[in-house]
Design a protein around this motif. Structure first.
Motif, short mmCIF file in Angstrom:
data_model
loop_
_atom_site.label_atom_id
_atom_site.label_comp_id
_atom_site.label_asym_id
_atom_site.label_seq_id
_atom_site.Cartn_x
_atom_site.Cartn_y
_atom_site.Cartn_z
N GLU A 136 67.24 25.32 86.56
CA GLU A 136 67.95 25.07 87.82
C GLU A 136 68.50 26.40 88.34
N HIS A 137 68.50 26.54 89.65
CA HIS A 137 69.04 27.75 90.26
C HIS A 137 70.52 27.90 89.89
N GLY A 138 70.88 29.08 89.44
CA GLY A 138 72.27 29.36 89.08
C GLY A 138 72.56 29.19 87.61
N ARG A 139 71.74 28.38 86.90
CA ARG A 139 72.01 28.16 85.48
C ARG A 139 71.81 29.42 84.66
N PHE A 140 70.80 30.22 85.00
CA PHE A 140 70.49 31.38 84.17
C PHE A 140 71.61 32.42 84.22
N GLU A 141 72.22 32.59 85.40
CA GLU A 141 73.38 33.50 85.48
C GLU A 141 74.49 33.05 84.53
N LEU A 142 74.69 31.74 84.44
CA LEU A 142 75.75 31.21 83.58
C LEU A 142 75.39 31.32 82.11
N ASP A 176 56.14 29.46 86.88
CA ASP A 176 56.34 30.74 87.59
C ASP A 176 57.77 30.84 88.14
N ALA A 177 58.21 29.79 88.79
CA ALA A 177 59.51 29.81 89.45
C ALA A 177 60.64 29.97 88.44
N ALA A 178 60.53 29.29 87.29
CA ALA A 178 61.60 29.35 86.29
C ALA A 178 61.74 30.77 85.73
N VAL A 179 60.62 31.41 85.41
CA VAL A 179 60.68 32.77 84.87
C VAL A 179 61.27 33.72 85.90
N LYS A 180 60.87 33.58 87.16
CA LYS A 180 61.40 34.46 88.21
C LYS A 180 62.89 34.23 88.44
N LEU A 181 63.33 32.98 88.34
CA LEU A 181 64.78 32.71 88.44
C LEU A 181 65.54 33.43 87.34
N ALA A 182 64.99 33.39 86.13
CA ALA A 182 65.66 34.06 85.01
C ALA A 182 65.69 35.57 85.22
N GLN A 183 64.60 36.13 85.71
CA GLN A 183 64.56 37.58 85.97
C GLN A 183 65.54 37.95 87.08
N ASP A 184 65.63 37.12 88.11
CA ASP A 184 66.59 37.37 89.18
C ASP A 184 68.03 37.33 88.67
#
Length: 412
Positions: A136-142, A176-184
Motif C-alpha cells: 500500500e502507498h505510504g506503508r513502506f515509509e512507515l 512492478d508497482a510494489a517494488v517501485k513504491l518501496a524504492q520511492d
C-alpha cells in the motif's frame, strides 16, 4: 536418509587412507565457540495459501489478532532470553506467511521491544518478507521508520499466466508497482524471489522474468526451481506442464549466465547478489551460525556455552495454540540437542550450499570437532571430483553443486 549411513553413491572409491580412520579420531573434540546470532520472527498468516507452499502459513479469516500476536512474540522472546544472555543480534528476519500483512506500527512495537531486551549490532540487517499483493502507498515509509532496512518481495514470476497457475494473489503490474513504491520510500536493499521450471513455462519465459527483474535493479535476486513438496496441494495434484529435468537444467544454466552477465554473482545455490549485497541473515544460516526462533512454528539453533552443546528448539505450529502458550513451556514444540556425531552432516548441509565453500577452521569453531572428524568424507568427495581444497579452504566444484544432495550425504 538416516543419521548413521550414507546413501549409495556412484563414483571412484575413496583412497584407503581416508576410510581407515578410527572412531576415536572421528570423535576428537575442539573448543566450541558461540557463532554470530540472528533473530528469526515468524508471522504465520497469509491472504491465501499457495498450492506449492509447505511453510507454516495459515489463511487469515476475519480480523487478525495483530496486537495479541506481538504480545505473544515478546513473551516468547522473554522465555528464551536466558539462552542468549549477553549476545548481540546481527540480523533480524520477519518470515511467514506474509509479514507485510502486519501494519508497520506492530512491526515497530516488536522491534522496540526486542531491542530493549537484546543488544542489536550497529547497522543490524532487518528484513521483512513482502507480498506485492499487500503493498500500500505510504506503508513502506512507515516500515523504514520502524527500523526495517531490507525487503524481500515474493514475486515468483512476471508472467500473469504463471502467477495464476501458482495461485498468487498479485499480477505482474502489482509486482512492478510494489517494488517501485518501496524504492520511492528509500529502500535500496531489496531482494526479488523468482521461481523457474513453472507449469507451462518455457526457456524464453524464464528469461523474460529475469529481464523484468533486472529492469527494477534490485540488490539481490533469489532464483530457485519449483519443487513439489510433500503435504502441498501441488504434491497431491501436480499441475500440467511442469518442465522435465533436462528443460529445468537448461533454464538454470541459461539464467545463471544471464545473472552473471548483469552483475549478480552467485554465492549460494539459489542466491545472487550485487557486490556487498549478499543476505547477511541467510549467510549466517549457511555458515552454521546461531539463530533464535520465535513465533508460531519458528525454529532456532543455539550454541550453549555452559555445557558446550548445540540446541535446536522449535515452537508449536498453530497460531491459536501458540497464542495461548507463548511465554511458557507450552509454546515449545520440541528441543533437540545435536550430538557430535550429527554435527558434520548439519554443518555441511548448510556450508556446502555456498559457492565459495568454507574455511576448515570454521568447521571446528562451529561444531566443536577437530578437522579429522571429516577427513574421510572429504577425501571421498575429492575423489569424486565434487570438492576442491586449497590452503585450508573447501569449495564445491560445479559437479559438487549439481549433485549437492549426494555430496552432503557423504557426511552422514
Amino acid at each position: 536418509m538416516n543419521g548413521h549411513s550414507s546413501a549409495p553413491i556412484s563414483g571412484p572409491p575413496a583412497p584407503p587412507s581416508a576410510v581407515q580412520q578410527s572412531a576415536d579420531q572421528r570423535s576428537t573434540r575442539a573448543p566450541l565457540h558461540p557463532p554470530p546470532l540472528s533473530l528469526y520472527v515468524h508471522l504465520p498468516w497469509c491472504v491465501r495459501k499457495c498450492p506449492y507452499c509447505d511453510f507454516n502459513s495459515h489463511e487469515g479469516r476475519g480480523a487478525l489478532p495483530f496486537a495479541a500476536y506481538i504480545d505473544a512474540l515478546l513473551a516468547d522472546l522473554d522465555h528464551d532470553l536466558p539462552l542468549v544472555w549477553g549476545r548481540t543480534v546481527q540480523t533480524v528476519f520477519f518470515g511467514g506467511g506474509t509479514p507485510s500483512l502486519f501494519p508497520p506500527e506492530h512491526i515497530e512495537r516488536f522491534l522496540q521491544g526486542a531491542s530493549s531486551r537484546l543488544r542489536f549490532a550497529p547497522g543490524c540487517e532487518i528484513t521483512l518478507e513482502t507480498n506485492p499483493g499487500t503493498a500500500e502507498h505510504g506503508r513502506f515509509e512507515l516500515y523504514r521508520a520502524a527500523g526495517v532496512n531490507r525487503l524481500s518481495f515474493g514475486i515468483q514470476s512476471f508472467d500473469d499466466g504463471c502467477l495464476q497457475r501458482l495461485g498468487r494473489i498479485h499480477d505482474s503490474h502489482e509486482a512492478d508497482a510494489a517494488v517501485k513504491l518501496a524504492q520511492d520510500a528509500g529502500f535500496d536493499n531489496i531482494n526479488l524471489d523468482l521461481m523457474y521450471a513453472l507449469p507451462q513455462q518455457t526457456l524464453a519465459m524464464a528469461e523474460y522474468d529475469l529481464e523484468r527483474a533486472f529492469a527494477l535493479q534490485p540488490a539481490h535476486i533469489s532464483h530457485y526451481q519449483l519443487t513439489l513438496e510433500p503435504n502441498t496441494m501441488f504434491a497431491a495434484k501436480p499441475p500440467q506442464g511442469i518442465p522435465d529435468d533436462d528443460a529445468s537444467w537448461d533454464m538454470q544454466e541459461h539464467c545463471q549466465a544471464l545473472l552473471a552477465a548483469r552483475g549478480y554473482a552467485q554465492y549460494e545455490v539459489s542466491a545472487y547478489a550485487r557486490p556487498g549485497r549478499q543476505s547477511a541473515h541467510n549467510l549466517n544460516y549457511w555458515r552454521y551460525g546461531d539463530y533464535l526462533g520465535i513465533g508460531a512454528g519458528a525454529h532456532g539453533k543455539l550454541t550453549l556455552g555452559h555445557d558446550a552443546s548445540i540446541l535446536r528448539r522449535w515452537k508449536v505450529k498453530h497460531p491459536a495454540t501458540y497464542l495461548a502458550g507463548a511465554g511458557k513451556a507450552d509454546a515449545i514444540g520440541g528441543d533437540d540437542r545435536i550430538d557430535p556425531e550429527r554435527r558434520p552432516f548439519e554443518f555441511m548441509l548448510n556450508a556446502l550450499r555456498l559457492v565459495d565453500g568454507f574455511e576448515l577452521d570454521l568447521f571446528s569453531l562451529r561444531t566443536g570437532l577437530a578437522q579429522d572428524a571429516i577427513a574421510a568424507p572429504l577425501q571421498q568427495a575429492l575423489g569424486y571430483g565434487w570438492l576442491e581444497i586449497e590452503g585450508g579452504h573447501v569449495r564445491p566444484t560445479e559437479a559438487g553443486r549439481r549433485f549437492n544432495n549426494d555430496l552432503v550425504s557423504l557426511f552422514l
